[in-house]
Structure formats: structure tokens, C-alpha cells
Design a protein around this motif. Structure first.
Motif, PDB file in Angstrom:
ATOM      1  N   ASN A  30       0.841  -1.204   0.078  1.00  0.00           N
ATOM      2  CA  ASN A  30       0.020  -0.045   0.031  1.00  0.00           C
ATOM      3  C   ASN A  30       1.082   1.281   0.050  1.00  0.00           C
ATOM      4  OD1 ASN A  30      -2.392   1.693   0.195  1.00  0.00           O
ATOM      5  ND2 ASN A  30      -2.583   1.461   2.408  1.00  0.00           N
ATOM      6  N   PRO A  31       0.750   2.126  -0.891  1.00  0.00           N
ATOM      7  CA  PRO A  31       1.418   3.359  -1.024  1.00  0.00           C
ATOM      8  C   PRO A  31       1.165   4.292   0.132  1.00  0.00           C
ATOM      9  CG  PRO A  31       0.094   3.335  -2.815  1.00  0.00           C
ATOM     10  CD  PRO A  31      -0.127   2.094  -2.072  1.00  0.00           C
ATOM     11  N   SER A  32       2.013   5.118   0.683  1.00  0.00           N
ATOM     12  CA  SER A  32       1.666   6.037   1.711  1.00  0.00           C
ATOM     13  C   SER A  32       1.876   7.458   1.089  1.00  0.00           C
ATOM     14  CB  SER A  32       2.567   6.065   2.906  1.00  0.00           C
ATOM     15  OG  SER A  32       2.631   7.059   3.728  1.00  0.00           O
ATOM     16  N   TYR A  33       0.957   8.563   1.191  1.00  0.00           N
ATOM     17  CA  TYR A  33       1.116   9.732   0.722  1.00  0.00           C
ATOM     18  C   TYR A  33       1.278  10.728   1.638  1.00  0.00           C
ATOM     19  CZ  TYR A  33      -0.430   7.763  -3.761  1.00  0.00           C
ATOM     20  OH  TYR A  33      -0.487   6.857  -4.797  1.00  0.00           O
ATOM     21  N   GLU A  34       1.829  10.114   2.892  1.00  0.00           N
ATOM     22  CA  GLU A  34       2.173  11.130   4.028  1.00  0.00           C
ATOM     23  C   GLU A  34       3.271  11.884   3.946  1.00  0.00           C
ATOM     24  OE1 GLU A  34       1.581   8.497   7.286  1.00  0.00           O
ATOM     25  OE2 GLU A  34      -0.530   8.397   7.272  1.00  0.00           O
ATOM     26  N   GLY A  35       3.337  13.031   4.440  1.00  0.00           N
ATOM     27  CA  GLY A  35       4.682  13.384   4.606  1.00  0.00           C
ATOM     28  C   GLY A  35       5.012  14.374   3.428  1.00  0.00           C
ATOM     29  N   SER A  38       7.134  14.056  -2.368  1.00  0.00           N
ATOM     30  CA  SER A  38       6.236  14.028  -3.516  1.00  0.00           C
ATOM     31  C   SER A  38       5.869  12.498  -4.060  1.00  0.00           C
ATOM     32  CB  SER A  38       6.848  14.888  -4.736  1.00  0.00           C
ATOM     33  OG  SER A  38       7.958  14.545  -5.171  1.00  0.00           O
ATOM     34  N   ASN A  39       7.099  11.796  -3.953  1.00  0.00           N
ATOM     35  CA  ASN A  39       6.829  10.344  -4.267  1.00  0.00           C
ATOM     36  C   ASN A  39       6.468   9.635  -3.160  1.00  0.00           C
ATOM     37  OD1 ASN A  39       8.255  10.914  -6.811  1.00  0.00           O
ATOM     38  ND2 ASN A  39      10.374  10.259  -5.679  1.00  0.00           N
ATOM     39  N   PRO A  40       5.353   8.701  -3.386  1.00  0.00           N
ATOM     40  CA  PRO A  40       4.887   8.172  -2.021  1.00  0.00           C
ATOM     41  C   PRO A  40       5.714   6.902  -1.610  1.00  0.00           C
ATOM     42  CG  PRO A  40       3.842   7.192  -4.212  1.00  0.00           C
ATOM     43  CD  PRO A  40       4.952   8.416  -4.474  1.00  0.00           C
ATOM     44  N   SER A  41       5.846   7.006  -0.218  1.00  0.00           N
ATOM     45  CA  SER A  41       6.500   5.989   0.354  1.00  0.00           C
ATOM     46  C   SER A  41       5.654   4.588   0.610  1.00  0.00           C
ATOM     47  CB  SER A  41       7.085   6.338   1.653  1.00  0.00           C
ATOM     48  OG  SER A  41       6.294   6.903   2.534  1.00  0.00           O
ATOM     49  N   ARG A  42       6.210   3.798   1.516  1.00  0.00           N
ATOM     50  CA  ARG A  42       5.507   2.585   1.666  1.00  0.00           C
ATOM     51  C   ARG A  42       5.103   2.636   3.368  1.00  0.00           C
ATOM     52  NH1 ARG A  42       7.237  -1.812  -2.564  1.00  0.00           N
ATOM     53  NH2 ARG A  42       5.908  -3.050  -1.178  1.00  0.00           N
ATOM     54  N   VAL A  52       2.615  -3.918  17.858  1.00  0.00           N
ATOM     55  CA  VAL A  52       2.818  -3.771  16.514  1.00  0.00           C
ATOM     56  C   VAL A  52       2.356  -2.749  15.933  1.00  0.00           C
ATOM     57  CG1 VAL A  52       3.297  -5.099  14.444  1.00  0.00           C
ATOM     58  CG2 VAL A  52       3.615  -6.255  16.375  1.00  0.00           C
ATOM     59  N   TYR A  53       2.760  -1.974  15.510  1.00  0.00           N
ATOM     60  CA  TYR A  53       2.344  -0.718  14.551  1.00  0.00           C
ATOM     61  C   TYR A  53       2.519  -0.723  13.132  1.00  0.00           C
ATOM     62  CZ  TYR A  53       2.236   1.117  19.304  1.00  0.00           C
ATOM     63  OH  TYR A  53       2.081   1.400  20.686  1.00  0.00           O
ATOM     64  N   TYR A  54       1.421  -0.393  12.525  1.00  0.00           N
ATOM     65  CA  TYR A  54       1.365  -0.451  10.816  1.00  0.00           C
ATOM     66  C   TYR A  54       1.496   1.184  10.512  1.00  0.00           C
ATOM     67  CZ  TYR A  54      -0.472  -0.873   6.218  1.00  0.00           C
ATOM     68  OH  TYR A  54      -0.526  -0.981   4.611  1.00  0.00           O
ATOM     69  N   VAL A  55       2.553   1.544  10.296  1.00  0.00           N
ATOM     70  CA  VAL A  55       2.924   2.931   9.807  1.00  0.00           C
ATOM     71  C   VAL A  55       3.746   3.303   8.667  1.00  0.00           C
ATOM     72  CG1 VAL A  55       5.223   2.574  11.279  1.00  0.00           C
ATOM     73  CG2 VAL A  55       4.009   5.123  11.250  1.00  0.00           C
ATOM     74  N   SER A  56       3.794   4.442   8.214  1.00  0.00           N
ATOM     75  CA  SER A  56       4.546   4.769   6.980  1.00  0.00           C
ATOM     76  C   SER A  56       5.900   5.100   7.160  1.00  0.00           C
ATOM     77  CB  SER A  56       3.650   6.015   6.322  1.00  0.00           C
ATOM     78  OG  SER A  56       3.892   7.351   6.921  1.00  0.00           O
ATOM     79  N   GLU A  57       6.560   4.705   6.303  1.00  0.00           N
ATOM     80  CA  GLU A  57       8.046   4.969   6.398  1.00  0.00           C
ATOM     81  C   GLU A  57       8.471   6.415   6.641  1.00  0.00           C
ATOM     82  OE1 GLU A  57       9.579   3.056   2.847  1.00  0.00           O
ATOM     83  OE2 GLU A  57       9.749   0.895   3.913  1.00  0.00           O
ATOM     84  N   SER A  58       7.782   7.332   6.063  1.00  0.00           N
ATOM     85  CA  SER A  58       8.229   8.837   6.274  1.00  0.00           C
ATOM     86  C   SER A  58       7.755   9.087   7.482  1.00  0.00           C
ATOM     87  CB  SER A  58       7.391   9.641   5.131  1.00  0.00           C
ATOM     88  OG  SER A  58       6.098   9.523   5.398  1.00  0.00           O
ATOM     89  N   LEU A  59       7.017   8.578   8.104  1.00  0.00           N
ATOM     90  CA  LEU A  59       6.494   9.242   9.542  1.00  0.00           C
ATOM     91  C   LEU A  59       7.583   8.334  10.604  1.00  0.00           C
ATOM     92  CD1 LEU A  59       4.668  10.608  11.152  1.00  0.00           C
ATOM     93  CD2 LEU A  59       3.147   8.464  11.633  1.00  0.00           C
ATOM     94  N   VAL A  60       7.998   7.070  10.208  1.00  0.00           N
ATOM     95  CA  VAL A  60       9.121   6.634  11.043  1.00  0.00           C
ATOM     96  C   VAL A  60      10.048   7.318  10.998  1.00  0.00           C
ATOM     97  CG1 VAL A  60      10.537   4.493  11.124  1.00  0.00           C
ATOM     98  CG2 VAL A  60       8.315   4.297  10.807  1.00  0.00           C
ATOM     99  N   LYS A  61      10.708   7.930   9.794  1.00  0.00           N
ATOM    100  CA  LYS A  61      11.755   8.650   9.633  1.00  0.00           C
ATOM    101  C   LYS A  61      11.783   9.866  10.395  1.00  0.00           C
ATOM    102  CE  LYS A  61      12.907   7.010   4.937  1.00  0.00           C
ATOM    103  NZ  LYS A  61      13.063   7.616   3.779  1.00  0.00           N
TER     104      LYS A  61
END
Length: 187
Positions: A30-35, A38-42, A52-61
Motif C-alpha cells: 500500500n503506498p503512503s502519501y503522508e509527509g 512528492s513520491n509516495p513511500s510505503r 505492533v504498529y502499521y506506519v508509513s516509512e516517512s513518519l518513522v523517519k
């Protein structure tokens, strides 16, 4: 907050696969458009204090600036590990499961409240059921107006449900949206 190791990932994916089947691929890719990118992360899975959390990679960074001891939650908590080491899905994973469910059950309006109070689904309260459900499969429970109410494990196959008496258990309760009120201190 750290990535899941191999055994933890296997346990999480096995539990999610039980409910989603081949649709597990949709959750993982699933692509993540958070953050600001401009390119979607995962999306990815992270663990913090046995949850256990399901979180976008941009939010983790961006969360790396927060100390691990100060981090309470990040993303969607989909489950937790028990003291015995087994993984259990929590009610917060319902939105993921409902969107990608392999097997579904719809309840009559008269039996919705019984399910939301934590009871199993009985044959008398069954509105509709998808085909090819086997005993032990993961099932997402919906109202007749397609609102996800919770999830559980099927006790009978689709064929057995047709012959079952009205008081027979069809779905064994695991979690429902009523837990937000019943267990608000623990969630």
C-alpha cells in the motif's frame, strides 16, 4: 521503535493472512502519501513495547527525533504480543482487515448489539455469509449496512451453517468496536 525480526514478522503475517488471504499483498504494498515527499513511500511494521504498529516509512523517519522512552504510539496499532509470545490482533486493525477481508459475515440488526457486547455470532443473527468459509478461517463481521463491527474465527463452514440450528455458534468472537468503550484504559 524497531523493525520486526524474522520470527515476529512471520507471526504477524500468518495472523493477517488468516483474515486477508492473498489480499495481504495490498496491505504490504500500500503506498503512503503522508509527509512532505512528492513520491509516495510505503507502509511498514514496527514494534514498540510488545505492540505492533502499521506506519508509513516517512513518519518513522520523522519519529527518529523522539526518544524511544518518550514515544507512546506511532501509526496504527494492529496487535500485540502476549507474555507467552503469541501475537493477537487488536480491534484497531479492523480498518485494515475490513478493507482486505477474504471472508465476511453480515449480521441482522437485532444481533448487532449482542456481538458488540462481546458475544459470539449465532446462526439466528446471521444475515449473509460469503461462500467457501472453512472452520478456523478468519472472518470480518459487518452490519447489514456494511459497517465493520469486528472480527472472529469461523466455527462452522458455509455449508454447515445452512443446516445449523438458530442457537448454533457460527463465528467465535475475537474483537469488536465495543471494546473502545469496554476497555478504553487498556487501548
Amino acid at each position: 521503535m524497531r523493525p520486526l525480526d524474522e520470527d515476529e514478522t512471520k507471526a504477524v503475517f500468518e495472523k493477517l493472512f488468516k483474515f486477508t488471504g492473498k489480499n495481504l499483498k495490498n496491505i504490504v504494498e500500500n503506498p503512503s502519501y503522508e509527509g512532505p515527499d512528492s513520491n509516495p513511500s510505503r507502509y511498514c511494521f514496527r514494534i514498540n513495547k510488545n505492540k505492533v504498529y502499521y506506519v508509513s516509512e516517512s513518519l518513522v523517519k520523522r519519529a527518529t527525533n523522539v526518544a524511544r522512552n518518550n514515544l507512546v504510539s506511532l501509526g496504527t496499532c494492529i496487535g500485540k504480543y502476549t507474555h507467552g509470545g503469541s501475537f493477537h490482533l487488536t480491534v484497531q486493525s479492523l480498518s485494515l482487515l475490513a478493507a482486505n477481508a477474504k471472508h465476511k459475515v453480515w449480521l441482522k440488526p437485532t444481533s448487532e448489539m449482542a456481538f458488540l457486547y462481546g458475544n459470539h455470532v449465532l446462526k439466528g443473527g446471521l444475515g449473509r455469509i460469503t461462500e467457501n468459509i472453512a472452520p478456523g478461517d478468519g472472518v470480518v463481521v459487518f452490519s447489514m449496512s456494511d459497517v465493520p463491527l469486528g472480527f472472529g474465527i469461523s466455527a462452522k463452514s458455509t455449508q454447515d451453517c445452512r443446516k445449523l440450528d438458530p442457537n448454533g455458534i457460527v463465528v467465535l468472537h475475537q474483537a469488536d468496536i465495543g471494546e473502545y468503550l469496554r476497555m478504553e484504559d487498556e487501548l
